[in-house]
Design an enzyme around this catalytic site. Structure first.
Site, PDB file in Angstrom:
ATOM      1  N   GLU A 149       0.852  -1.193   0.000  1.00 19.57           N
ATOM      2  CA  GLU A 149       0.000   0.000   0.000  1.00 19.57           C
ATOM      3  C   GLU A 149       0.890   1.247   0.000  1.00 19.57           C
ATOM      4  OE1 GLU A 149      -3.358   0.464  -0.303  1.00 19.57           O
ATOM      5  OE2 GLU A 149      -2.611   2.502  -0.430  1.00 19.57           O
ATOM      6  N   PHE A 150       0.466   2.259  -0.762  1.00 17.39           N
ATOM      7  CA  PHE A 150       1.283   3.473  -0.881  1.00 17.39           C
ATOM      8  C   PHE A 150       0.558   4.727  -0.395  1.00 17.39           C
ATOM      9  CE2 PHE A 150       3.045   0.434  -3.822  1.00 17.39           C
ATOM     10  CZ  PHE A 150       4.414   0.551  -3.616  1.00 17.39           C
ATOM     11  N   LEU A 151      -0.601   4.568   0.259  1.00 23.14           N
ATOM     12  CA  LEU A 151      -1.321   5.773   0.683  1.00 23.14           C
ATOM     13  C   LEU A 151      -0.485   6.563   1.689  1.00 23.14           C
ATOM     14  CD1 LEU A 151      -2.447   5.246   3.774  1.00 23.14           C
ATOM     15  CD2 LEU A 151      -4.208   3.956   2.601  1.00 23.14           C
ATOM     16  N   GLU A 153      -0.660   9.211   4.935  1.00 22.37           N
ATOM     17  CA  GLU A 153      -1.543   9.806   5.935  1.00 22.37           C
ATOM     18  C   GLU A 153      -1.697  11.290   5.622  1.00 22.37           C
ATOM     19  OE1 GLU A 153      -0.319   8.768   9.938  1.00 22.37           O
ATOM     20  OE2 GLU A 153       0.038   6.717   9.281  1.00 22.37           O
ATOM     21  N   CYS A 261       6.224   5.017   8.876  1.00 20.28           N
ATOM     22  CA  CYS A 261       6.665   4.200   7.732  1.00 20.28           C
ATOM     23  C   CYS A 261       8.070   4.467   7.224  1.00 20.28           C
ATOM     24  CB  CYS A 261       5.672   4.380   6.592  1.00 20.28           C
ATOM     25  SG  CYS A 261       4.093   3.630   6.986  1.00 20.28           S
ATOM     26  N   LYS A 264      11.092   3.425   9.436  1.00 21.26           N
ATOM     27  CA  LYS A 264      11.198   1.981   9.674  1.00 21.26           C
ATOM     28  C   LYS A 264      11.472   1.231   8.368  1.00 21.26           C
ATOM     29  CE  LYS A 264       6.558   0.131   9.549  1.00 21.26           C
ATOM     30  NZ  LYS A 264       6.519  -0.709   8.380  1.00 21.26           N
TER      31      LYS A 264
HETATM   32  N1  LIG Z   1       0.305   4.358   7.988  1.00 21.07           N
HETATM   33  C1  LIG Z   1       0.664   4.517   6.727  1.00 21.07           C
HETATM   34  O1  LIG Z   1       0.697   5.632   6.201  1.00 21.07           O
HETATM   35  C2  LIG Z   1       1.038   3.325   5.880  1.00 21.07           C
HETATM   36  C3  LIG Z   1       1.118   3.468   4.483  1.00 21.07           C
HETATM   37  C4  LIG Z   1       1.443   2.361   3.706  1.00 21.07           C
HETATM   38  C5  LIG Z   1       1.718   1.152   4.304  1.00 21.07           C
HETATM   39  N2  LIG Z   1       1.670   1.040   5.672  1.00 21.07           N
HETATM   40  C6  LIG Z   1       1.925  -0.285   6.272  1.00 21.07           C
HETATM   41  O2  LIG Z   1       0.652  -0.869   6.566  1.00 21.07           O
HETATM   42  C7  LIG Z   1       0.717  -1.638   7.764  1.00 21.07           C
HETATM   43  C8  LIG Z   1      -0.296  -1.098   8.770  1.00 21.07           C
HETATM   44  O3  LIG Z   1       0.072   0.212   9.113  1.00 21.07           O
HETATM   45  P1  LIG Z   1      -0.891   1.150   9.967  1.00 21.07           P
HETATM   46  O4  LIG Z   1      -0.239   2.481  10.014  1.00 21.07           O
HETATM   47  O5  LIG Z   1      -2.272   1.024   9.481  1.00 21.07           O
HETATM   48  O6  LIG Z   1      -0.765   0.458  11.409  1.00 21.07           O
HETATM   49  P2  LIG Z   1      -1.701   0.733  12.662  1.00 21.07           P
HETATM   50  O7  LIG Z   1      -0.862   0.455  13.851  1.00 21.07           O
HETATM   51  O8  LIG Z   1      -2.385   2.050  12.535  1.00 21.07           O
HETATM   52  O9  LIG Z   1      -2.835  -0.383  12.519  1.00 21.07           O
HETATM   53  C9  LIG Z   1      -2.600  -1.748  12.678  1.00 21.07           C
HETATM   54  C10 LIG Z   1      -3.805  -2.340  13.375  1.00 21.07           C
HETATM   55  O10 LIG Z   1      -3.695  -3.761  13.333  1.00 21.07           O
HETATM   56  C11 LIG Z   1      -4.216  -4.277  14.548  1.00 21.07           C
HETATM   57  N3  LIG Z   1      -3.697  -5.633  14.733  1.00 21.07           N
HETATM   58  C12 LIG Z   1      -2.410  -6.015  14.908  1.00 21.07           C
HETATM   59  N4  LIG Z   1      -2.336  -7.361  15.007  1.00 21.07           N
HETATM   60  C13 LIG Z   1      -3.592  -7.824  14.897  1.00 21.07           C
HETATM   61  C14 LIG Z   1      -4.161  -9.133  14.928  1.00 21.07           C
HETATM   62  N5  LIG Z   1      -3.387 -10.220  15.065  1.00 21.07           N
HETATM   63  N6  LIG Z   1      -5.490  -9.237  14.799  1.00 21.07           N
HETATM   64  C15 LIG Z   1      -6.279  -8.157  14.649  1.00 21.07           C
HETATM   65  N7  LIG Z   1      -5.796  -6.892  14.605  1.00 21.07           N
HETATM   66  C16 LIG Z   1      -4.473  -6.734  14.719  1.00 21.07           C
HETATM   67  C17 LIG Z   1      -3.750  -3.275  15.589  1.00 21.07           C
HETATM   68  O11 LIG Z   1      -4.535  -3.353  16.766  1.00 21.07           O
HETATM   69  C18 LIG Z   1      -3.892  -1.951  14.851  1.00 21.07           C
HETATM   70  O12 LIG Z   1      -5.145  -1.323  15.087  1.00 21.07           O
HETATM   71  C19 LIG Z   1       2.171  -1.555   8.240  1.00 21.07           C
HETATM   72  O13 LIG Z   1       2.879  -2.649   7.730  1.00 21.07           O
HETATM   73  C20 LIG Z   1       2.667  -0.263   7.597  1.00 21.07           C
HETATM   74  O14 LIG Z   1       4.058  -0.266   7.398  1.00 21.07           O
HETATM   75  C21 LIG Z   1       1.319   2.091   6.468  1.00 21.07           C
END
Ligand SMILES: NC(=O)c1ccc[n+]([C@@H]2O[C@H](COP(=O)([O-])OP(=O)(O)OC[C@H]3O[C@@H](n4cnc5c(N)ncnc54)[C@H](O)[C@@H]3O)[C@@H](O)[C@H]2O)c1
Length: 435
Positions: A149-151, A153, A261, A264
């Site tokens: 995913e590339f969105l 925030e 992101c 890390k």
């Molecule tokens: N935040 C961004 O802008 C962004 C953009 C692109 C990709 N990503 C990637 O996407 C992934 C998610 O990022 P995020 O920022 O949404 O994380 P986040 O911490 O906001 O959300 C992750 C959610 O997953 C839940 N979770 C974890 N383990 C679980 C399980 N076993 N069962 C049910 N729920 C579970 C957590 O409680 C949490 O609410 C990461 O790998 C991140 O690197 C993030």
């Protein structure tokens, strides 16, 4: 299609809501029961422009539901997206524990054929391992896909609805066609749907974020050279932007990148390289430069006040790692606040949306101002950490009348050094002469 989203954070919530908006039936799961309870009532736990309205509409249309149990959520679903967090582990490699834990629960919950799509950012080989974990937990047929995913925030809804591209790493042509159909409504402007090997898809995410982070770190290094030679990085930025080979984005010098992101993912990419003995000094340097940029900013504030810092009150505008989000993960502001508190300064902070999250971290160790100007009351200086729009054209006279000393440390280069000098402010920014 019937879709389950595992992990309802910044990514999962936007992705799930986005698919519901185009007519699919979506169940979002999270193990955080408080979060799910709030969402069921239409209370959105994160700030993301435009998201709340979509969530409420799709709940009302009964296309979007929330669950805490993965088993309940994946039963009868054709496509299951893994969107759990993959935070930095102790050795720099991402902690994929949540991915495999969720994968096992998905395997146990399958009631028929399912496509499991890894959207979390994961090291190369994770999707193949997800296949193994699910295979051990189910006798139903399933396929796996890597679909990074590339969105961003702050513009996540828009980015999801109008992506630059969709990347699908998969080795089954029928699955690729289902993924193509799922994403078709968002690619109507002709943006590419790229299919590739699973490993290439996984590495693509790290490649993009490494490039973006490298640009920011290089820009910050150029800014520091400019400042040392009394050149002006904002003029140099224009020279760079006008070069068609370079483009205009990610060229703002400042406090370096924050968030959950970029930092890390760059560290994870360097870790991937080290594991196979691939020398990557550039990749390693990105993180070091980023760290130094924040340290330099704090050092400047501490040097300015010297030993008197413990009697000073520093106001801070902006805390979230960038505007239009309340996400404080990796925010440079936290580094600044921690350093100022450690030096004995008192700190007051104003941020338009992250006050609750700040209070949860700092309690009464900082004061949280309800308005940007009240934050300045009796302050000996203002530090700017996030370029929220409302900071761009403040009432400088009012600011000056509220502050004890007219000093600004601008980590986002919002104002012109010349105008600040005319207004009687001591003004420090990045890559430009101080006044
Ligand atoms: N935040 C961004 O802008 C962004 C953009 C692109 C990709 N990503 C990637 O996407 C992934 C998610 O990022 P995020 O920022 O949404 O994380 P986040 O911490 O906001 O959300 C992750 C959610 O997953 C839940 N979770 C974890 N383990 C679980 C399980 N076993 N069962 C049910 N729920 C579970 C957590 O409680 C949490 O609410 C990461 O790998 C991140 O690197 C993030």
């Amino acid at each position: 299609m019937k879709i389950a989203i595992i992990g309802t954070g910044y990514v999962g919530l936007v992705v799930g809501t986005g698919f519901a908006e185009s007519g699919h039936w979506v169940t979002c799961v999270d193990r955080d029961t408080e979060r799910i309870d709030a969402l069921r009532k239409g209370n959105v736990p994160i700030y993301e422009p435009g998201l709340e309205e979509l969530i409420i509409r799709n709940i009302e249309e009964e296309r979007l539901t929330f669950e805490t149990d993965i088993g309940n959520a994946v039963a009868d679903k054709l496509v299951i997206f893994l969107c759990v967090d993959t935070p930095k582990g102790e050795d720099g490699s991402p902690d994929t524990g949540s991915v495999f834990e969720a994968a096992e629960a998905i395997g146990k919950g399958l009631t028929g054929y399912g496509i499991v799509v890894v959207k979390s950012t994961c090291p190369i080989g994770t999707t193949e391992k997800v296949r193994e974990v699910i295979g051990k937990a189910t006798s139903h047929p399933f396929d796996v896909v890597a679909n990074p995913e590339f969105l961003r925030e702050g513009s996540a809804v828009d980015d999801f609805m109008r992506p630059d591209r969709i990347i699908v790493g998969c080795d089954d042509v029928r699955v690729v066609e289902i993924m193509r159909e799922l994403y078709a409504p968002y690619l109507r402007t002709g943006k590419p749907f790229l299919t590739m090997g699973i490993r290439s898809a996984e590495l693509s995410k790290y490649a993009v974020n490494s490039m973006l982070a490298a640009r920011i770190s290089l820009m910050n290094e150029l800014a520091n050279i400019a400042e040392a030679y009394e050149a002006d990085i904002s003029e140099i930025r224009e020279a760079l932007m006008s070069d068609s080979r370079l483009g205009s984005t990610y060229l703002f010098p400042g406090l370096g990148f924050g968030g959950a992101c970029l930092a890390k993912d760059v560290i994870a990419a360097a870790h991937l390289a080290r594991r196979r003995d691939v020398p990557c000094p550039v990749l390693e340097g990105i993180t070091e430069t980023n760290r130094r940029q924040q340290q330099n900013f704090v050092s400047r504030i501490l040097a300015f006040y010297g030993d008197a810092i413990s009697e000073k009150k520093v106001a801070l505008w902006g805390a979230s790692f960038k505007p239009r989000t309340d996400d404080l993960r990796g925010a440079p502001a936290l580094y600044i606040i921690d350093a100022l508190l450690e030096a004995g300064a008192s700190v007051s902070v104003y941020d338009p949306v992250s006050t609750k999250k700040l209070a949860a971290i700092y309690g009464d160790r900082i004061s949280l101002a309800p308005k940007m100007y009240t934050c300045l009351e009796g302050a000996d200086g203002l530090a700017i950490a996030t370029e929220w729009r409302e900071f761009h054209y403040p009432d400088f006279e009012r600011m000056g009348s509220m502050m004890r000393e007219k000093v600004i440390f601008d980590g986002r280069n919002l104002f012109s050094p010349k105008s600040m000098a005319e207004l009687g402010f001591r003004y420090f920014s990045i890559g430009r002469s101080s006044t």
